[in-house]
Design an enzyme around this catalytic site. Structure first.
Site, PDB file in Angstrom:
ATOM      1  N   THR A  47       0.826  -1.210   0.000  1.00 42.90           N
ATOM      2  CA  THR A  47       0.000   0.000   0.000  1.00 42.90           C
ATOM      3  C   THR A  47       0.854   1.251   0.000  1.00 42.90           C
ATOM      4  O   THR A  47       0.577   2.217  -0.725  1.00 42.90           O
ATOM      5  CB  THR A  47      -0.906   0.001   1.246  1.00 42.90           C
ATOM      6  OG1 THR A  47      -1.674  -1.195   1.274  1.00 42.90           O
ATOM      7  CG2 THR A  47      -1.838   1.195   1.249  1.00 42.90           C
ATOM      8  N   THR A  48       1.907   1.257   0.810  1.00 41.11           N
ATOM      9  CA  THR A  48       2.765   2.433   0.956  1.00 41.11           C
ATOM     10  C   THR A  48       3.485   2.775  -0.340  1.00 41.11           C
ATOM     11  O   THR A  48       3.915   3.914  -0.532  1.00 41.11           O
ATOM     12  CB  THR A  48       3.775   2.195   2.099  1.00 41.11           C
ATOM     13  OG1 THR A  48       3.037   1.869   3.283  1.00 41.11           O
ATOM     14  CG2 THR A  48       4.632   3.408   2.370  1.00 41.11           C
ATOM     15  N   TYR A 110     -13.372  -3.759  -1.527  1.00 38.91           N
ATOM     16  CA  TYR A 110     -14.516  -3.227  -2.259  1.00 38.91           C
ATOM     17  C   TYR A 110     -15.643  -4.240  -2.431  1.00 38.91           C
ATOM     18  O   TYR A 110     -16.816  -3.921  -2.241  1.00 38.91           O
ATOM     19  CB  TYR A 110     -14.085  -2.674  -3.636  1.00 38.91           C
ATOM     20  CG  TYR A 110     -15.187  -1.949  -4.373  1.00 38.91           C
ATOM     21  CD1 TYR A 110     -15.619  -0.695  -3.965  1.00 38.91           C
ATOM     22  CD2 TYR A 110     -15.816  -2.519  -5.483  1.00 38.91           C
ATOM     23  CE1 TYR A 110     -16.640  -0.034  -4.637  1.00 38.91           C
ATOM     24  CE2 TYR A 110     -16.834  -1.871  -6.157  1.00 38.91           C
ATOM     25  CZ  TYR A 110     -17.246  -0.628  -5.730  1.00 38.91           C
ATOM     26  OH  TYR A 110     -18.257   0.012  -6.387  1.00 38.91           O
ATOM     27  N   TYR A 136      -2.503 -10.419   4.062  1.00 40.72           N
ATOM     28  CA  TYR A 136      -2.461  -9.022   4.484  1.00 40.72           C
ATOM     29  C   TYR A 136      -3.873  -8.594   4.845  1.00 40.72           C
ATOM     30  O   TYR A 136      -4.738  -8.493   3.972  1.00 40.72           O
ATOM     31  CB  TYR A 136      -1.874  -8.159   3.364  1.00 40.72           C
ATOM     32  CG  TYR A 136      -1.769  -6.678   3.651  1.00 40.72           C
ATOM     33  CD1 TYR A 136      -1.813  -6.163   4.945  1.00 40.72           C
ATOM     34  CD2 TYR A 136      -1.598  -5.778   2.605  1.00 40.72           C
ATOM     35  CE1 TYR A 136      -1.700  -4.807   5.181  1.00 40.72           C
ATOM     36  CE2 TYR A 136      -1.478  -4.415   2.831  1.00 40.72           C
ATOM     37  CZ  TYR A 136      -1.539  -3.930   4.122  1.00 40.72           C
ATOM     38  OH  TYR A 136      -1.433  -2.584   4.345  1.00 40.72           O
ATOM     39  N   ARG A 141      -8.795  -0.387   5.024  1.00 44.50           N
ATOM     40  CA  ARG A 141      -8.716  -0.121   3.586  1.00 44.50           C
ATOM     41  C   ARG A 141      -9.624  -1.040   2.766  1.00 44.50           C
ATOM     42  O   ARG A 141     -10.075  -0.655   1.697  1.00 44.50           O
ATOM     43  CB  ARG A 141      -7.264  -0.276   3.098  1.00 44.50           C
ATOM     44  CG  ARG A 141      -6.335   0.803   3.619  1.00 44.50           C
ATOM     45  CD  ARG A 141      -4.948   0.668   3.013  1.00 44.50           C
ATOM     46  NE  ARG A 141      -4.053   1.711   3.483  1.00 44.50           N
ATOM     47  CZ  ARG A 141      -3.941   2.931   2.940  1.00 44.50           C
ATOM     48  NH1 ARG A 141      -4.708   3.264   1.912  1.00 44.50           N
ATOM     49  NH2 ARG A 141      -3.088   3.805   3.435  1.00 44.50           N
ATOM     50  N   LYS A 165       0.324 -10.402   7.723  1.00 42.97           N
ATOM     51  CA  LYS A 165       0.548  -9.015   8.115  1.00 42.97           C
ATOM     52  C   LYS A 165      -0.798  -8.502   8.609  1.00 42.97           C
ATOM     53  O   LYS A 165      -1.710  -8.283   7.820  1.00 42.97           O
ATOM     54  CB  LYS A 165       1.064  -8.168   6.950  1.00 42.97           C
ATOM     55  CG  LYS A 165       1.258  -6.694   7.331  1.00 42.97           C
ATOM     56  CD  LYS A 165       1.590  -5.825   6.129  1.00 42.97           C
ATOM     57  CE  LYS A 165       1.682  -4.360   6.560  1.00 42.97           C
ATOM     58  NZ  LYS A 165       1.906  -3.459   5.391  1.00 42.97           N
ATOM     59  N   ILE A 207       5.975  -5.328   9.512  1.00 43.66           N
ATOM     60  CA  ILE A 207       6.227  -4.714   8.204  1.00 43.66           C
ATOM     61  C   ILE A 207       5.847  -3.253   8.392  1.00 43.66           C
ATOM     62  O   ILE A 207       4.678  -2.913   8.536  1.00 43.66           O
ATOM     63  CB  ILE A 207       5.431  -5.380   7.069  1.00 43.66           C
ATOM     64  CG1 ILE A 207       5.955  -6.800   6.838  1.00 43.66           C
ATOM     65  CG2 ILE A 207       5.546  -4.553   5.784  1.00 43.66           C
ATOM     66  CD1 ILE A 207       5.161  -7.598   5.815  1.00 43.66           C
TER      67      ILE A 207
END
Length: 292
Positions: A47-48, A110, A136, A141, A165, A207
């Site tokens: 994401t980052t 989504y 993850y 999000r 994660k 992480i």
């Protein structure tokens, strides 16, 4: 337990020039900075890294650039995830993963599947992948939590699903997973503010976002946590607490890029729909970096 992912992994940013093209020189500097300062592994295209606004070709080029800069020194994790199971499987099967030690695959966003849908999604990915997989979970999000029972079920059913994660920012959920997981399953914090506590409770490390800006201090904090030396570890935690809050105050990765700008490692540019950190936030971050 897969010891190559014990400690601090960093979710690398994608640095951009002012024209928003990828700044590969800055990316090389960031990779070298983190390796020199003691992180245990590198995460590409999370994401980052603004992965949702990176083109397929850019992702290939960025991955190749990190592999080249790393020169085999640290384990590498590559983000391959999304909400189209078939497309993820195709990407896994058509990507050269020979230099990649694990895939980081985000829970479907989504579409908001049921827990059974999430299980079947990762089952299909696990059966299609010859590379180890880190789940993850980031419900803030994706708007759908992977419940602890689902994580433990996947951990028990698939040998190549080696860890999670976990980024739900819920201490209770971390503890549920730690309590019920198989012994060799990695519980990796995806929450910088909770990372030390999770590690002390039996987690495998983090992480991290902020870790890539302060890799020496953050990775030492986690190493102390893995040894159970809470008193020494919390000295680092308290030093970093304010900047952890700052970088998530507006959006990620605008905050961490503002830190890198203050460190003269890259520009603070991000791609729309994200916008750079405000002047007020940059001022707070710059003051922190100067005083650190």
């Amino acid at each position: 337990m897969n010891s190559k992912f014990l400690g601090t992994g960093v979710a690398l940013v994608t640095p951009f020039k002012t024209d928003l093209s990828v700044d590969y020189d800055a990316l090389n500097k960031i990779v070298e900075y983190n390796i020199e300062n003691g992180v245990e592994y590198l995460v590409i295209s999370g994401t980052t890294a603004e992965s949702v606004t990176i083109t397929k070709q850019e992702k290939k080029d960025i991955t190749a650039a990190v592999i080249e800069a790393n020169k085999g020194r640290l384990p590498l994790v590559l983000g391959i995830g999304g909400n189209n199971t078939a497309a993820i499987i195709e990407e896994i099967q058509t990507t050269d993963l020979s230099e990649i030690d694990a895939i980081l695959s985000v829970s479907p966003y989504y579409t908001k599947p049921t827990q059974e849908g999430i299980y079947q999604h990762f089952k299909a990915i696990a059966e299609a992948s010859s590379t180890d997989i880190l789940l993850y979970n980031v419900p803030g999000r994706t708007s759908k939590n992977i419940e602890p029972d689902t994580i433990v079920r996947l951990a028990n059913d698939f040998d190549n699903i080696i860890g999670v994660k976990e980024a739900g920012n819920s201490t209770y959920q971390y503890l549920q997973i730690l309590k019920n997981k198989p012994d060799d399953f990695l519980v990796i914090s995806g929450d910088d503010d909770l990372a030390l506590g999770v590690t002390l409770a039996g987690g495998s490390g983090v992480i991290s976002v902020i870790g890539q800006a302060f890799p020496k201090e953050f990775s030492e904090m986690i190493r102390l946590g893995l040894k159970g030396d809470a008193k020494a570890a919390y000295k680092y935690h308290f030093r970093l607490m304010d900047v952890i809050d700052y970088i998530f105050e507006e959006n990620n990765p605008a905050g961490i890029k503002a830190v890198f700008e203050a460190l003269n490692l890259c520009e603070s540019a991000v791609r729309l729909p994200l916008v750079p950190a405000t002047d007020g936030l940059k001022a707070k971050i710059s003051a922190f970096v100067k005083g650190f």
